[in-house]
Write an enzyme that holds these catalytic residues in place. Sequence first.
Site, PDB file in Angstrom:
ATOM      1  N   ASP A  51       1.011  -1.152  -0.011  1.00 46.56           N
ATOM      2  CA  ASP A  51       0.092   0.082   0.057  1.00 46.56           C
ATOM      3  C   ASP A  51       1.028   1.324   0.278  1.00 46.56           C
ATOM      4  O   ASP A  51       1.680   1.405   0.934  1.00 46.56           O
ATOM      5  CB  ASP A  51      -0.931   0.106   1.315  1.00 46.56           C
ATOM      6  CG  ASP A  51      -2.035  -1.075   1.219  1.00 46.56           C
ATOM      7  OD1 ASP A  51      -2.065  -1.800   0.267  1.00 46.56           O
ATOM      8  OD2 ASP A  51      -2.864  -1.271   2.166  1.00 46.56           O
TER       9      ASP A  51
ATOM     10  N   ASP B  49     -13.357  -4.516  -1.042  1.00 50.94           N
ATOM     11  CA  ASP B  49     -12.941  -3.959   0.201  1.00 50.94           C
ATOM     12  C   ASP B  49     -14.295  -4.287   1.016  1.00 50.94           C
ATOM     13  O   ASP B  49     -15.164  -3.378   1.653  1.00 50.94           O
ATOM     14  CB  ASP B  49     -12.566  -2.686   0.310  1.00 50.94           C
ATOM     15  CG  ASP B  49     -11.644  -2.440  -0.565  1.00 50.94           C
ATOM     16  OD1 ASP B  49     -10.532  -3.082  -0.325  1.00 50.94           O
ATOM     17  OD2 ASP B  49     -11.473  -1.399  -1.304  1.00 50.94           O
TER      18      ASP B  49
HETATM   19  O1  1PR Z   1     -10.965   2.497  -4.780  1.00 51.58           O
HETATM   20  O2  1PR Z   1     -10.127   1.899  -7.015  1.00 51.58           O
HETATM   21  O3  1PR Z   1      -9.270   3.995  -5.921  1.00 51.58           O
HETATM   22  O4  1PR Z   1      -8.579   1.661  -5.335  1.00 51.58           O
HETATM   23  C1  1PR Z   1      -7.980   1.759  -3.970  1.00 51.58           C
HETATM   24  C2  1PR Z   1      -7.327   0.662  -3.301  1.00 51.58           C
HETATM   25  O5  1PR Z   1      -6.604   1.066  -2.265  1.00 51.58           O
HETATM   26  C3  1PR Z   1      -8.343  -0.604  -3.364  1.00 51.58           C
HETATM   27  O6  1PR Z   1      -7.761  -1.574  -3.510  1.00 51.58           O
HETATM   28  C4  1PR Z   1      -8.186  -0.692  -1.534  1.00 51.58           C
HETATM   29  O7  1PR Z   1      -8.420  -2.108  -1.111  1.00 51.58           O
HETATM   30  C5  1PR Z   1      -7.084   0.101  -1.385  1.00 51.58           C
HETATM   31  N1  1PR Z   1      -7.086   0.757   0.036  1.00 51.58           N
HETATM   32  C6  1PR Z   1      -7.776   1.889   0.116  1.00 51.58           C
HETATM   33  N2  1PR Z   1      -7.627   2.573   1.414  1.00 51.58           N
HETATM   34  C7  1PR Z   1      -6.705   1.598   1.866  1.00 51.58           C
HETATM   35  C8  1PR Z   1      -6.451   1.701   3.253  1.00 51.58           C
HETATM   36  O8  1PR Z   1      -5.613   0.727   3.968  1.00 51.58           O
HETATM   37  N3  1PR Z   1      -6.584   2.567   4.126  1.00 51.58           N
HETATM   38  N4  1PR Z   1      -5.809  -0.633   1.279  1.00 51.58           N
HETATM   39  C9  1PR Z   1      -6.664   0.530   1.246  1.00 51.58           C
HETATM   40  C10 1PR Z   1      -6.141  -1.874   1.690  1.00 51.58           C
HETATM   41  C11 1PR Z   1      -4.794  -3.512   0.826  1.00 51.58           C
HETATM   42  C12 1PR Z   1      -4.841  -4.847   1.298  1.00 51.58           C
HETATM   43  C13 1PR Z   1      -4.050  -5.171   2.259  1.00 51.58           C
HETATM   44  C14 1PR Z   1      -4.353  -6.570   2.813  1.00 51.58           C
HETATM   45  C15 1PR Z   1      -3.463  -7.291   3.525  1.00 51.58           C
HETATM   46  N5  1PR Z   1      -5.193  -2.720   1.733  1.00 51.58           N
HETATM   47  O9  1PR Z   1      -4.874  -5.550   0.152  1.00 51.58           O
HETATM   48  O10 1PR Z   1      -2.673  -5.245   1.734  1.00 51.58           O
HETATM   49  O11 1PR Z   1      -5.479  -6.381   3.638  1.00 51.58           O
HETATM   50  O12 1PR Z   1      -2.951  -6.802   4.683  1.00 51.58           O
HETATM   51  P1  1PR Z   1      -2.359  -7.714   5.766  1.00 51.58           P
HETATM   52  O13 1PR Z   1      -1.768  -8.692   5.238  1.00 51.58           O
HETATM   53  O14 1PR Z   1      -1.630  -6.844   6.589  1.00 51.58           O
HETATM   54  O15 1PR Z   1      -3.629  -8.088   6.647  1.00 51.58           O
HETATM   55  P2  1PR Z   1      -9.839   2.566  -5.571  1.00 51.58           P
END
Ligand code: 1PR
Length: 525
Positions: free
Chosen positions: A224, A379
């Site tokens: 991320d 999500d």
């Molecule tokens: O909505 O098309 O602009 O895309 C935004 C993208 O950014 C989406 O794929 C959304 O999942 C991601 N996103 C938005 N905000 C956040 C945040 O954390 N505040 N990240 C975010 C989500 C990605 C997950 C994470 C897993 C594994 N995080 O894939 O990497 O949950 O984590 P872990 O192994 O630590 O549990 P758009």
Amino acid sequence: MITLLDYGAGNVRSVINAIESLGQKVKIVSGIDDLLSAEKLVFPGVGNFGSMMRILNDKNYVDALKDYLLSNRPFLGICLGLHALFEKSEEAPDTKGLGFISGEVKKFDINLSVPHIGWNGINIKKPSRIFNGLSGDEKFYFVHSFHVVPDDDSVVLTTTNYGIEFVSGIQKGNITATQFHPEKSGTEGINVLKNFLEPGSEQKAITHVLKETRLSKRIVACLDVRSNDHGDLVVTKGDQYDVRENGNVRNLGKPVELARTYYEQGADEITFLNITGFRDFPLEDIPMMDVLKQTSKNVFVPLTIGGGIRDYTDQNGRKYTALEVATQYFRSGADKISIGSDAVLIAEAYLRTGKKTGNSSIEQISEVYGAQAVVISIDPKRVYVSSPDQTPHQVIKTENIGPLGEAYCWYQCTINGGREGRNLDAITLAQVCEKLGAGEILLNCIDKDGTDSGYDLELINAVKNAVTIPVIASSGAGCVEHFYEVFTKTHAESALAAGIFHRKEVSIPDVKKYLSDKVETRFII
Ligand code: 1PR
């Protein structure tokens, strides 16, 4: 000098990077003369057979290409560059191919997820210098929904098993083409390219036939990425999507360096999610484009980029389509784009009207770059109900009973980084997106994200059983056993993790070592 035929779609950047990493110079075809004078031609292709042939025809390249092939000068076709050699394809039945090899390209008709995405092996059916120095046990990266069926078996160089045994490489004289992507297949793939590019010995690697090749489960490292409060692009990580700690954005490293480390450790794929993307105008997001460009210079596994992929209007009122945004990302080195918020809005509109418009980001990008290039990032959050008739959504019976003793739940889709819940469930979203042309689902889970408590197996099973495209399980990995669990208790093709890798609690080699005698993986080191 290597001549590269770039017909305008797909990720040619990674092929150029791979060739340049071998110290060779690349000349990109800009007219028929370049084809006529080429000494070694590489034709990489990703996307759709129909649109590729249309572009080749529009540019008047078809006859020059046929002449090149007939002259038996060295040629390497990759993926669609293999399909182009055939007479026709079920992907675009009314469009003629180059017809250099008699036979056709057919859609997989199997009981497994299509596209066939991931690392699989090859049976080498005839001696070829392209495999010099390899043992034959290596795995290569495939991503395709169609496979070639030559009339004449003597052109078959390799086969691969995926539901059926299909032809994964052909060789006729100096004309070689592979279904797999050498430029995305780590050091083994780079060696294949090297064997093609360098005028090495005429020694030819012998045939090597395995009983059956097997598709590996993929381990995906997710980064991320966002600007911190000083404006630097950093890798961050949230707990249930909250990326701030004591008021500051968590900084877990530099995107390019970290991606490179994970590649060297054996990650099968790298995903960047630009989590500031939904607020900014992505075409002006030069730092993110730079991250992709730099990363793809020396990371030779597939790269996915997500965040902010949708239609835009800039300050001057100029409209940009999601396709244009995606094109910039592909040109910068991405192999797949992932769509989050926009997918939810598209699915809602589709459910309201019951009609495909052909104009949505999913449909447009899939049409030009192929379904395999379009990942839907979901999500979802759990919403508990005491009985299925309390909600119109697709509900599952859960073993993780809710706070008020509820035995059922549905998974609510969210947009804008989990900030806004919508009246749509994750299972329906996945099904609609598959219908509209998505090729893969990245299935996050806000309840599990950053908790180290294991994947949400109920969610993964519910979505996986509802679609035929591959699913990447995401959120909650806390130890090596969680990867074993997700691969043995669900049919997910890939498992993604972020926090445990960034915090160095578990490494990718740890995961692969643990899985090595239990689950088919691409083993490294
Ligand atoms: O909505 O098309 O602009 O895309 C935004 C993208 O950014 C989406 O794929 C959304 O999942 C991601 N996103 C938005 N905000 C956040 C945040 O954390 N505040 N990240 C975010 C989500 C990605 C997950 C994470 C897993 C594994 N995080 O894939 O990497 O949950 O984590 P872990 O192994 O630590 O549990 P758009």
